[in-house]
Design a protein around this motif. Sequence first.
Motif, PDB file in Angstrom:
ATOM      1  N   THR A   1       0.866  -1.178   0.000  1.00 16.01           N
ATOM      2  CA  THR A   1       0.000   0.000   0.000  1.00 16.01           C
ATOM      3  C   THR A   1       0.905   1.230   0.000  1.00 16.01           C
ATOM      4  O   THR A   1       2.037   1.148   0.504  1.00 16.01           O
TER       5      THR A   1
ATOM      6  N   ASP B   1      -5.865  -8.396  11.257  1.00  9.15           N
ATOM      7  CA  ASP B   1      -5.565  -7.700   9.997  1.00  9.15           C
ATOM      8  C   ASP B   1      -6.208  -8.523   8.883  1.00  9.15           C
ATOM      9  O   ASP B   1      -5.737  -9.618   8.552  1.00  9.15           O
TER      10      ASP B   1
ATOM     11  N   ALA C   1      -7.556 -17.658   4.840  1.00  4.55           N
ATOM     12  CA  ALA C   1      -9.025 -17.648   4.889  1.00  4.55           C
ATOM     13  C   ALA C   1      -9.561 -16.400   4.196  1.00  4.55           C
ATOM     14  O   ALA C   1      -8.839 -15.422   3.986  1.00  4.55           O
ATOM     15  N   ASP C   2     -10.843 -16.458   3.900  1.00  4.69           N
ATOM     16  CA  ASP C   2     -11.552 -15.336   3.275  1.00  4.69           C
ATOM     17  C   ASP C   2     -11.873 -14.283   4.345  1.00  4.69           C
ATOM     18  O   ASP C   2     -12.542 -14.586   5.334  1.00  4.69           O
TER      19      ASP C   2
ATOM     20  N   ILE D   1      -6.721  -2.895   5.000  1.00  8.50           N
ATOM     21  CA  ILE D   1      -6.068  -1.898   4.132  1.00  8.50           C
ATOM     22  C   ILE D   1      -5.948  -2.459   2.714  1.00  8.50           C
ATOM     23  O   ILE D   1      -5.313  -3.505   2.501  1.00  8.50           O
TER      24      ILE D   1
HETATM   25  C1  LIG Z   1      -3.485  -4.487  -1.833  1.00 11.03           C
HETATM   26  S1  LIG Z   1      -3.124  -5.895  -0.856  1.00 11.03           S
HETATM   27  C2  LIG Z   1      -2.963  -5.167   0.770  1.00 11.03           C
HETATM   28  C3  LIG Z   1      -2.244  -6.065   1.732  1.00 11.03           C
HETATM   29  C4  LIG Z   1      -1.997  -5.465   3.113  1.00 11.03           C
HETATM   30  N1  LIG Z   1      -3.236  -5.046   3.754  1.00 11.03           N
HETATM   31  C5  LIG Z   1      -1.013  -4.322   3.061  1.00 11.03           C
HETATM   32  O1  LIG Z   1      -1.431  -3.174   3.280  1.00 11.03           O
HETATM   33  O2  LIG Z   1       0.172  -4.583   2.799  1.00 11.03           O
HETATM   34  C6  LIG Z   1      -4.689  -6.737  -0.759  1.00 11.03           C
HETATM   35  C7  LIG Z   1      -4.623  -8.097  -0.076  1.00 11.03           C
HETATM   36  O3  LIG Z   1      -5.949  -8.658   0.001  1.00 11.03           O
HETATM   37  C8  LIG Z   1      -5.822 -10.061  -0.135  1.00 11.03           C
HETATM   38  N2  LIG Z   1      -7.126 -10.639  -0.463  1.00 11.03           N
HETATM   39  C9  LIG Z   1      -7.804 -10.586  -1.632  1.00 11.03           C
HETATM   40  N3  LIG Z   1      -8.988 -11.226  -1.523  1.00 11.03           N
HETATM   41  C10 LIG Z   1      -9.049 -11.675  -0.238  1.00 11.03           C
HETATM   42  C11 LIG Z   1     -10.028 -12.386   0.504  1.00 11.03           C
HETATM   43  N4  LIG Z   1     -11.187 -12.765  -0.044  1.00 11.03           N
HETATM   44  N5  LIG Z   1      -9.775 -12.664   1.802  1.00 11.03           N
HETATM   45  C12 LIG Z   1      -8.602 -12.304   2.383  1.00 11.03           C
HETATM   46  N6  LIG Z   1      -7.643 -11.618   1.728  1.00 11.03           N
HETATM   47  C13 LIG Z   1      -7.875 -11.304   0.439  1.00 11.03           C
HETATM   48  C14 LIG Z   1      -4.763 -10.219  -1.205  1.00 11.03           C
HETATM   49  O4  LIG Z   1      -4.210 -11.523  -1.194  1.00 11.03           O
HETATM   50  C15 LIG Z   1      -3.778  -9.133  -0.796  1.00 11.03           C
HETATM   51  O5  LIG Z   1      -2.809  -9.639   0.092  1.00 11.03           O
END
Ligand SMILES: C[S@@+](CC[C@H](N)C(=O)[O-])C[C@H]1O[C@@H](n2cnc3c(N)ncnc32)[C@H](O)[C@@H]1O
Length: 239
Positions: free
Chosen positions: A17, A40, A92-93, A107
Amino acid sequence: MDDELNALRRTRMRWNTPLSEAHAELLLDRMDLGAGHLADLGCGWGELLLRAVGRTPGLRGTGVDTDEVSLARGRAAARERGLESRVEWAEADAATWDGVAERVFCIGAAHAFGSTKAALEGLARVVPAGGRLLYGDGFWAAPPSEAAKEIFGPDMLTLPGLLDVAGAAGWRVLHLSAADQLEWDDFESTSRAGWEGWLRDHPADPRAADVREWLDRRLREYVRDYRGVLGLTYLVLGR
Ligand SMILES: C[S@@+](CC[C@H](N)C(=O)[O-])C[C@H]1O[C@@H](n2cnc3c(N)ncnc32)[C@H](O)[C@@H]1O
């Protein structure tokens, strides 16, 4: 692109990010962290989660993401910093995670819930009254071109629109900030740097043409379509 290259692309990123070290520290201060549970959701490799737990005695963390490569990087970093007993990781989702935590980060992961509105409503069920959410999401900082709308989809809100949605979901805004141009430029550059290095070292690899094409397109789209147009806000929200 295969898993090996996908993991490599992000190796030069501190987190996934646009966020400077100083801005991250400010946000952690505003989250008023203490002993308890921090989740998180969509954590990636959980760098901000690890920093929060590392600086807060009695705080334990849970990182939730669907990407096992990112989770493995998070686990390794937790081990290196002696935090493995205080942070657990769940593949997990985020949208169906059924835990509760007094402090939550989400985030850049609203898409996991389907939309900004669905994310802010869903997260209100995870954070109990008196808790805080650090919510990072994109918004149109300037009117988007058709090309920008094509890249980021039809659901992106303006900042006032995003605040309206947060308010309707029952959140109070305790702190508001947005990534600045240097944070964005650093984010975009570091998100390309892993593959730029690989390309330099592997010019004859059969995947090199695709990697070069991706890097060139991403840089072109950034400077032409969304630099200064897509914003990223960080909201510390309370209930
Ligand atoms: C733009 S990245 C941000 C990662 C972290 N929050 C950061 O700021 O470094 C978005 C994240 O959402 C995860 N993601 C996408 N779909 C998801 C889901 N259904 N459940 C959990 N994570 C998910 C992706 O794998 C990715 O790691």
